[in-house]
Design a protein around this motif. Structure first.
Motif, PDB file in Angstrom:
ATOM      1  N   GLN A 148     -23.793  37.236 -37.810  1.00  0.00           N
ATOM      2  CA  GLN A 148     -23.399  38.538 -38.190  1.00  0.00           C
ATOM      3  C   GLN A 148     -21.706  38.201 -38.266  1.00  0.00           C
ATOM      4  N   ARG A 149     -21.106  37.173 -37.782  1.00  0.00           N
ATOM      5  CA  ARG A 149     -19.546  36.787 -37.881  1.00  0.00           C
ATOM      6  C   ARG A 149     -19.323  36.215 -39.331  1.00  0.00           C
ATOM      7  N   TRP A 150     -20.352  35.624 -40.003  1.00  0.00           N
ATOM      8  CA  TRP A 150     -20.091  34.993 -41.124  1.00  0.00           C
ATOM      9  C   TRP A 150     -19.723  36.076 -42.383  1.00  0.00           C
ATOM     10  N   VAL A 151     -20.384  37.148 -42.112  1.00  0.00           N
ATOM     11  CA  VAL A 151     -20.265  38.249 -43.223  1.00  0.00           C
ATOM     12  C   VAL A 151     -18.751  38.366 -43.602  1.00  0.00           C
ATOM     13  N   PRO A 152     -18.002  38.949 -42.620  1.00  0.00           N
ATOM     14  CA  PRO A 152     -16.798  39.317 -42.938  1.00  0.00           C
ATOM     15  C   PRO A 152     -15.771  38.119 -43.601  1.00  0.00           C
ATOM     16  N   VAL A 153     -16.491  36.921 -43.188  1.00  0.00           N
ATOM     17  CA  VAL A 153     -15.493  35.850 -43.668  1.00  0.00           C
ATOM     18  C   VAL A 153     -16.019  35.539 -45.018  1.00  0.00           C
ATOM     19  N   LEU A 154     -17.470  35.586 -45.131  1.00  0.00           N
ATOM     20  CA  LEU A 154     -17.788  35.476 -46.520  1.00  0.00           C
ATOM     21  C   LEU A 154     -17.511  36.388 -47.651  1.00  0.00           C
ATOM     22  N   LEU A 155     -17.234  37.612 -46.969  1.00  0.00           N
ATOM     23  CA  LEU A 155     -16.806  38.809 -48.118  1.00  0.00           C
ATOM     24  C   LEU A 155     -15.197  38.719 -48.074  1.00  0.00           C
ATOM     25  N   GLY A 156     -14.741  37.691 -47.406  1.00  0.00           N
ATOM     26  CA  GLY A 156     -13.180  37.742 -47.848  1.00  0.00           C
ATOM     27  C   GLY A 156     -12.243  38.721 -46.957  1.00  0.00           C
ATOM     28  N   ARG A 157     -13.131  39.302 -46.024  1.00  0.00           N
ATOM     29  CA  ARG A 157     -12.335  40.431 -45.181  1.00  0.00           C
ATOM     30  C   ARG A 157     -11.165  39.894 -44.389  1.00  0.00           C
ATOM     31  N   HIS A 158     -10.962  38.339 -44.303  1.00  0.00           N
ATOM     32  CA  HIS A 158      -9.872  37.881 -43.346  1.00  0.00           C
ATOM     33  C   HIS A 158      -8.564  37.900 -44.347  1.00  0.00           C
ATOM     34  N   THR A 159      -7.662  38.450 -43.584  1.00  0.00           N
ATOM     35  CA  THR A 159      -6.232  37.973 -44.449  1.00  0.00           C
ATOM     36  C   THR A 159      -5.683  36.824 -43.938  1.00  0.00           C
ATOM     37  N   PHE A 160      -5.322  35.811 -44.935  1.00  0.00           N
ATOM     38  CA  PHE A 160      -4.775  34.471 -44.155  1.00  0.00           C
ATOM     39  C   PHE A 160      -3.222  34.738 -44.655  1.00  0.00           C
ATOM     40  N   MET A 161      -2.606  34.329 -43.466  1.00  0.00           N
ATOM     41  CA  MET A 161      -1.024  34.595 -43.468  1.00  0.00           C
ATOM     42  C   MET A 161      -0.599  33.531 -43.131  1.00  0.00           C
ATOM     43  N   HIS A 162       1.015  33.268 -43.314  1.00  0.00           N
ATOM     44  CA  HIS A 162       1.976  32.153 -43.305  1.00  0.00           C
ATOM     45  C   HIS A 162       3.247  32.473 -42.598  1.00  0.00           C
ATOM     46  N   CYS A 163       3.759  31.781 -41.834  1.00  0.00           N
ATOM     47  CA  CYS A 163       5.052  32.066 -41.429  1.00  0.00           C
ATOM     48  C   CYS A 163       5.730  30.816 -41.768  1.00  0.00           C
ATOM     49  N   ASN A 164       6.739  31.024 -42.459  1.00  0.00           N
ATOM     50  CA  ASN A 164       7.931  29.811 -42.587  1.00  0.00           C
ATOM     51  C   ASN A 164       8.777  29.679 -41.425  1.00  0.00           C
ATOM     52  N   LEU A 165       8.822  28.855 -40.758  1.00  0.00           N
ATOM     53  CA  LEU A 165       9.415  28.905 -39.384  1.00  0.00           C
ATOM     54  C   LEU A 165      10.899  28.535 -39.487  1.00  0.00           C
ATOM     55  N   VAL A 166      11.239  27.663 -40.556  1.00  0.00           N
ATOM     56  CA  VAL A 166      12.538  27.440 -41.100  1.00  0.00           C
ATOM     57  C   VAL A 166      13.161  28.686 -41.473  1.00  0.00           C
ATOM     58  N   GLU A 167      12.634  29.612 -42.245  1.00  0.00           N
ATOM     59  CA  GLU A 167      13.079  30.740 -42.581  1.00  0.00           C
ATOM     60  C   GLU A 167      13.288  31.594 -41.656  1.00  0.00           C
ATOM     61  N   LYS A 168      12.465  31.660 -40.585  1.00  0.00           N
ATOM     62  CA  LYS A 168      12.372  32.655 -39.397  1.00  0.00           C
ATOM     63  C   LYS A 168      13.455  32.280 -38.630  1.00  0.00           C
ATOM     64  N   GLN A 169      13.644  30.985 -38.225  1.00  0.00           N
ATOM     65  CA  GLN A 169      14.787  30.668 -37.516  1.00  0.00           C
ATOM     66  C   GLN A 169      16.103  31.228 -38.174  1.00  0.00           C
ATOM     67  N   ARG A 170      16.211  30.820 -39.295  1.00  0.00           N
ATOM     68  CA  ARG A 170      17.408  31.307 -40.056  1.00  0.00           C
ATOM     69  C   ARG A 170      17.533  32.670 -40.006  1.00  0.00           C
ATOM     70  N   ASP A 171      16.659  33.469 -40.314  1.00  0.00           N
ATOM     71  CA  ASP A 171      16.658  35.026 -39.972  1.00  0.00           C
ATOM     72  C   ASP A 171      16.946  35.426 -38.908  1.00  0.00           C
ATOM     73  N   ASP A 172      16.253  34.925 -37.687  1.00  0.00           N
ATOM     74  CA  ASP A 172      16.437  35.298 -36.299  1.00  0.00           C
ATOM     75  C   ASP A 172      17.888  35.018 -35.964  1.00  0.00           C
ATOM     76  N   ALA A 173      18.291  33.751 -36.574  1.00  0.00           N
ATOM     77  CA  ALA A 173      20.023  33.436 -36.127  1.00  0.00           C
ATOM     78  C   ALA A 173      20.843  34.542 -36.713  1.00  0.00           C
ATOM     79  N   GLY A 174      20.240  34.843 -38.113  1.00  0.00           N
ATOM     80  CA  GLY A 174      21.242  35.726 -38.511  1.00  0.00           C
ATOM     81  C   GLY A 174      21.260  37.450 -38.163  1.00  0.00           C
ATOM     82  N   ALA A 175      20.300  37.645 -37.432  1.00  0.00           N
ATOM     83  CA  ALA A 175      19.976  39.060 -37.135  1.00  0.00           C
ATOM     84  C   ALA A 175      21.134  39.653 -36.167  1.00  0.00           C
TER      85      ALA A 175
END
Ligand SMILES: CC(C)(COP(=O)(O)OP(=O)(O)OC[C@H]1O[C@@H](n2cnc3c(N)ncnc32)[C@H](O)[C@@H]1OP(=O)(O)O)[C@@H](O)C(=O)NCCC(=O)NCCS
Length: 170
Positions: free
Chosen positions: A143-170
């Protein structure tokens, strides 16, 4: 609450945190053998009595890339900032290990937006990473395959270099 790397004595407690969240469709269940095999990935949060109340995995895919997975808090303790502690520590560990890009797959993208994760196409991930993930999916109950195979998961990314730069500037 304290957060630290998991030890072999925490294996069963980590599995218990996953089982406690088994009705949450967003969380892949990690079995004991899988947790043991990947024990070095896991961080655990302990309460004042030393009991494991939450966990998260940080899996290194390459020198630059790592996945955050298995972020889970005991249901009765959710909404108290423990998830935030885990996300912060995973990010710190990744930065300390020279990782520059984090990724995750989730059905709760709004939660992970708080931590600078943004949606990406799954196809932008290396093939070896996708194949590893696909193998994990097929170890889940059907039953866990279904949401995966239907593409219900959102793949996400975090660029740590940009995040550190943004956090430092915040
Ligand atoms: C998702 C999870 C890890 C968050 O941990 P937590 O300790 O409950 O979260 P925190 O206390 O740090 O953060 C709570 C905040 O996140 C928000 N939040 C929680 N779930 C959310 C969701 N699905 N979408 C958007 N926001 C969410 C809460 O509204 C709260 O907001 P506030 O700070 O403005 O009040 C936890 O709820 C959990 O273990 N869920 C079941 C397993 C799971 O789905 N894991 C993720 C797998 S991808």
């Amino acid at each position: 609450m304290t957060i630290e790397p998991a030890t072999v004595n925490d294996t069963q407690a980590i599995v218990s945190v996953f089982i406690a969240n088994q009705y949450d469709p967003g969380l892949f269940q990690e079995h004991e053998a899988e947790v043991k095999r990947n024990l070095r990935d896991f961080l655990v949060v302990r309460d004042a009595n030393g009991k494991v109340v939450a966990c998260a995995g940080l899996h290194r895919d390459s020198a630059e890339l790592a996945e955050i997975y298995g972020v889970a808090v005991l249901p009765e303790l959710q909404g108290q900032g423990i998830g935030a502690i885990l996300m912060r520590k995973c990010t710190e560990q990744a930065v300390a290990g020279q990782v520059t890009h984090l990724w995750l797959a989730t059905i709760k993208p709004e939660y992970f937006r708080r931590y600078s994760f943004r949606p990406i196409s799954r196809w932008s991930l290396p093939t070896s990473v996708l194949l590893r993930k696909l193998r994990q999916v097929f170890q889940q109950p059907v039953q866990r395959w279904v949401p995966v195979l239907l593409g219900r998961h959102t793949f996400m990314h975090c660029n740590l270099v940009e995040k550190q730069r943004d956090d430092a500037g915040a």
